[in-house]
Write a protein that holds these residues in place. Structure first.
Motif, PDB file in Angstrom:
ATOM      1  N   LYS A 203      64.362  20.135  64.360  1.00  0.00           N
ATOM      2  CA  LYS A 203      64.273  19.904  62.918  1.00  0.00           C
ATOM      3  C   LYS A 203      64.953  21.043  62.162  1.00  0.00           C
ATOM      4  O   LYS A 203      64.932  22.187  62.612  1.00  0.00           O
ATOM      5  CB  LYS A 203      62.804  19.829  62.482  1.00  0.00           C
ATOM      6  N   SER A 204      65.515  20.699  61.002  1.00  0.00           N
ATOM      7  CA  SER A 204      66.129  21.706  60.150  1.00  0.00           C
ATOM      8  C   SER A 204      65.977  21.305  58.696  1.00  0.00           C
ATOM      9  O   SER A 204      66.020  20.124  58.359  1.00  0.00           O
ATOM     10  CB  SER A 204      67.620  21.851  60.476  1.00  0.00           C
ATOM     11  N   SER A 205      65.804  22.294  57.837  1.00  0.00           N
ATOM     12  CA  SER A 205      65.858  22.084  56.395  1.00  0.00           C
ATOM     13  C   SER A 205      67.258  22.502  55.963  1.00  0.00           C
ATOM     14  O   SER A 205      67.706  23.602  56.286  1.00  0.00           O
ATOM     15  CB  SER A 205      64.808  22.948  55.697  1.00  0.00           C
ATOM     16  N   ALA A 206      67.937  21.621  55.243  1.00  0.00           N
ATOM     17  CA  ALA A 206      69.320  21.914  54.863  1.00  0.00           C
ATOM     18  C   ALA A 206      69.534  21.638  53.379  1.00  0.00           C
ATOM     19  O   ALA A 206      69.238  20.551  52.895  1.00  0.00           O
ATOM     20  CB  ALA A 206      70.283  21.079  55.698  1.00  0.00           C
TER      21      ALA A 206
ATOM     22  N   ILE B  30      76.462  17.484  48.007  1.00  0.00           N
ATOM     23  CA  ILE B  30      77.636  16.782  48.511  1.00  0.00           C
ATOM     24  C   ILE B  30      77.272  15.550  49.339  1.00  0.00           C
ATOM     25  O   ILE B  30      77.982  14.544  49.309  1.00  0.00           O
ATOM     26  CB  ILE B  30      78.519  17.733  49.350  1.00  0.00           C
ATOM     27  N   TYR B  31      76.175  15.623  50.078  1.00  0.00           N
ATOM     28  CA  TYR B  31      75.869  14.592  51.062  1.00  0.00           C
ATOM     29  C   TYR B  31      74.696  13.710  50.649  1.00  0.00           C
ATOM     30  O   TYR B  31      73.630  14.211  50.312  1.00  0.00           O
ATOM     31  CB  TYR B  31      75.554  15.232  52.425  1.00  0.00           C
ATOM     32  N   ASP B  32      74.924  12.407  50.709  1.00  0.00           N
ATOM     33  CA  ASP B  32      73.850  11.436  50.563  1.00  0.00           C
ATOM     34  C   ASP B  32      73.130  11.361  51.907  1.00  0.00           C
ATOM     35  O   ASP B  32      73.777  11.384  52.963  1.00  0.00           O
ATOM     36  CB  ASP B  32      74.441  10.061  50.209  1.00  0.00           C
ATOM     37  N   ARG B  33      71.820  11.272  51.874  1.00  0.00           N
ATOM     38  CA  ARG B  33      71.068  11.319  53.133  1.00  0.00           C
ATOM     39  C   ARG B  33      71.459  10.213  54.094  1.00  0.00           C
ATOM     40  O   ARG B  33      71.489  10.406  55.302  1.00  0.00           O
ATOM     41  CB  ARG B  33      69.574  11.340  52.877  1.00  0.00           C
ATOM     42  N   TYR B  34      71.804   9.037  53.589  1.00  0.00           N
ATOM     43  CA  TYR B  34      72.160   7.926  54.467  1.00  0.00           C
ATOM     44  C   TYR B  34      73.527   8.133  55.128  1.00  0.00           C
ATOM     45  O   TYR B  34      73.769   7.637  56.220  1.00  0.00           O
ATOM     46  CB  TYR B  34      72.127   6.609  53.690  1.00  0.00           C
TER      47      TYR B  34
ATOM     48  N   LYS C 180      76.159  11.567  62.022  1.00  0.00           N
ATOM     49  CA  LYS C 180      77.176  12.628  61.955  1.00  0.00           C
ATOM     50  C   LYS C 180      76.835  13.735  62.945  1.00  0.00           C
ATOM     51  O   LYS C 180      75.679  14.075  63.143  1.00  0.00           O
ATOM     52  CB  LYS C 180      77.247  13.247  60.564  1.00  0.00           C
ATOM     53  N   GLN C 181      77.855  14.304  63.529  1.00  0.00           N
ATOM     54  CA  GLN C 181      77.648  15.488  64.353  1.00  0.00           C
ATOM     55  C   GLN C 181      77.751  16.718  63.471  1.00  0.00           C
ATOM     56  O   GLN C 181      78.584  16.783  62.559  1.00  0.00           O
ATOM     57  CB  GLN C 181      78.666  15.545  65.487  1.00  0.00           C
ATOM     58  N   VAL C 182      76.882  17.687  63.734  1.00  0.00           N
ATOM     59  CA  VAL C 182      76.851  18.936  62.986  1.00  0.00           C
ATOM     60  C   VAL C 182      76.816  20.097  63.970  1.00  0.00           C
ATOM     61  O   VAL C 182      76.537  19.923  65.146  1.00  0.00           O
ATOM     62  CB  VAL C 182      75.630  18.997  62.029  1.00  0.00           C
TER      63      VAL C 182
ATOM     64  N   GLY D 288      82.023  27.282  49.260  1.00  0.00           N
ATOM     65  CA  GLY D 288      83.292  27.596  48.618  1.00  0.00           C
ATOM     66  C   GLY D 288      83.102  27.841  47.136  1.00  0.00           C
ATOM     67  O   GLY D 288      82.009  28.166  46.674  1.00  0.00           O
ATOM     68  N   SER D 289      84.155  27.648  46.376  1.00  0.00           N
ATOM     69  CA  SER D 289      84.089  27.870  44.935  1.00  0.00           C
ATOM     70  C   SER D 289      83.411  26.706  44.211  1.00  0.00           C
ATOM     71  O   SER D 289      82.894  26.871  43.117  1.00  0.00           O
ATOM     72  CB  SER D 289      85.492  28.087  44.372  1.00  0.00           C
ATOM     73  N   GLU D 290      83.408  25.523  44.817  1.00  0.00           N
ATOM     74  CA  GLU D 290      82.749  24.354  44.231  1.00  0.00           C
ATOM     75  C   GLU D 290      81.264  24.375  44.605  1.00  0.00           C
ATOM     76  O   GLU D 290      80.893  24.931  45.633  1.00  0.00           O
ATOM     77  CB  GLU D 290      83.396  23.071  44.765  1.00  0.00           C
ATOM     78  N   PRO D 291      80.420  23.738  43.808  1.00  0.00           N
ATOM     79  CA  PRO D 291      79.004  23.664  44.171  1.00  0.00           C
ATOM     80  C   PRO D 291      78.810  22.883  45.470  1.00  0.00           C
ATOM     81  O   PRO D 291      79.530  21.933  45.737  1.00  0.00           O
ATOM     82  CB  PRO D 291      78.369  22.906  43.006  1.00  0.00           C
ATOM     83  N   GLY D 292      77.848  23.312  46.245  1.00  0.00           N
ATOM     84  CA  GLY D 292      77.505  22.584  47.456  1.00  0.00           C
ATOM     85  C   GLY D 292      78.018  23.238  48.716  1.00  0.00           C
ATOM     86  O   GLY D 292      78.932  24.055  48.702  1.00  0.00           O
ATOM     87  N   VAL D 293      77.390  22.860  49.806  1.00  0.00           N
ATOM     88  CA  VAL D 293      77.731  23.356  51.133  1.00  0.00           C
ATOM     89  C   VAL D 293      78.464  22.250  51.890  1.00  0.00           C
ATOM     90  O   VAL D 293      78.011  21.115  51.925  1.00  0.00           O
ATOM     91  CB  VAL D 293      76.453  23.755  51.906  1.00  0.00           C
ATOM     92  N   VAL D 294      79.595  22.597  52.507  1.00  0.00           N
ATOM     93  CA  VAL D 294      80.355  21.667  53.329  1.00  0.00           C
ATOM     94  C   VAL D 294      79.978  21.923  54.780  1.00  0.00           C
ATOM     95  O   VAL D 294      80.120  23.049  55.278  1.00  0.00           O
ATOM     96  CB  VAL D 294      81.880  21.847  53.134  1.00  0.00           C
ATOM     97  N   LEU D 295      79.467  20.893  55.448  1.00  0.00           N
ATOM     98  CA  LEU D 295      79.024  21.042  56.830  1.00  0.00           C
ATOM     99  C   LEU D 295      80.178  21.338  57.778  1.00  0.00           C
ATOM    100  O   LEU D 295      81.273  20.790  57.622  1.00  0.00           O
ATOM    101  CB  LEU D 295      78.332  19.761  57.294  1.00  0.00           C
ATOM    102  N   LEU D 296      79.896  22.184  58.782  1.00  0.00           N
ATOM    103  CA  LEU D 296      80.845  22.373  59.878  1.00  0.00           C
ATOM    104  C   LEU D 296      80.617  21.242  60.867  1.00  0.00           C
ATOM    105  O   LEU D 296      79.473  20.942  61.220  1.00  0.00           O
ATOM    106  CB  LEU D 296      80.620  23.711  60.572  1.00  0.00           C
TER     107      LEU D 296
END
Length: 112
Positions: free
Chosen positions: A47-50, A55-59, A64-66, A91-99
């Motif tokens: 489990k993880s809290s992210a 940026i991401y809709d839960r559905y 997706k692989q993370v 980055g400079s935009e709001p939100g975290v982009v997943l690796l």
């Protein structure tokens, strides 16, 4: 930040897993999801809290692989125990982009 050695880096266990469940996490101080990630037979589901709701809709996260650090000690976040740290880029935009891996790999594959 100072330099680290290769031996320091080897202590960090970074693995690829597939998102199998995503729930809203209204108890978190900052908007977040409760995510379950399948890391394969060796590690199982963790489990993880992210904080990736900008940026991401839960559905859209399902299947997706993370990439995540899996050898931190568990961390209590409100009423939830996070067992791994999902990695992303701020980055400079709001939100975290997943690796994410560039192509599908087996769950539990180690990042080197």
């Amino acid at each position: 930040m100072g330099e680290i050695t290769w031996k320091d880096f080897e202590k960090i266990e970074i693995r690829v897993g597939t998102v199998v469940s995503v729930e809203c996490f209204p108890e978190a101080r900052k908007p977040a999801y409760k995510i379950k990630i399948d890391f394969g037979t060796e590690l199982g589901v963790r489990k993880s809290s992210a904080q990736i709701t900008d940026i991401y809709d839960r559905y859209d996260l399902l299947g997706k692989q993370v990439v995540a650090v899996v050898n931190f000690p568990p961390k209590q976040i409100a009423n939830f125990q996070s067992q791994c740290l999902v990695l992303g880029v701020v980055g400079s935009e709001p939100g975290v982009v997943l690796l994410q891996p560039e192509r599908k790999v087996a769950n539990g594959t180690r990042v080197l």
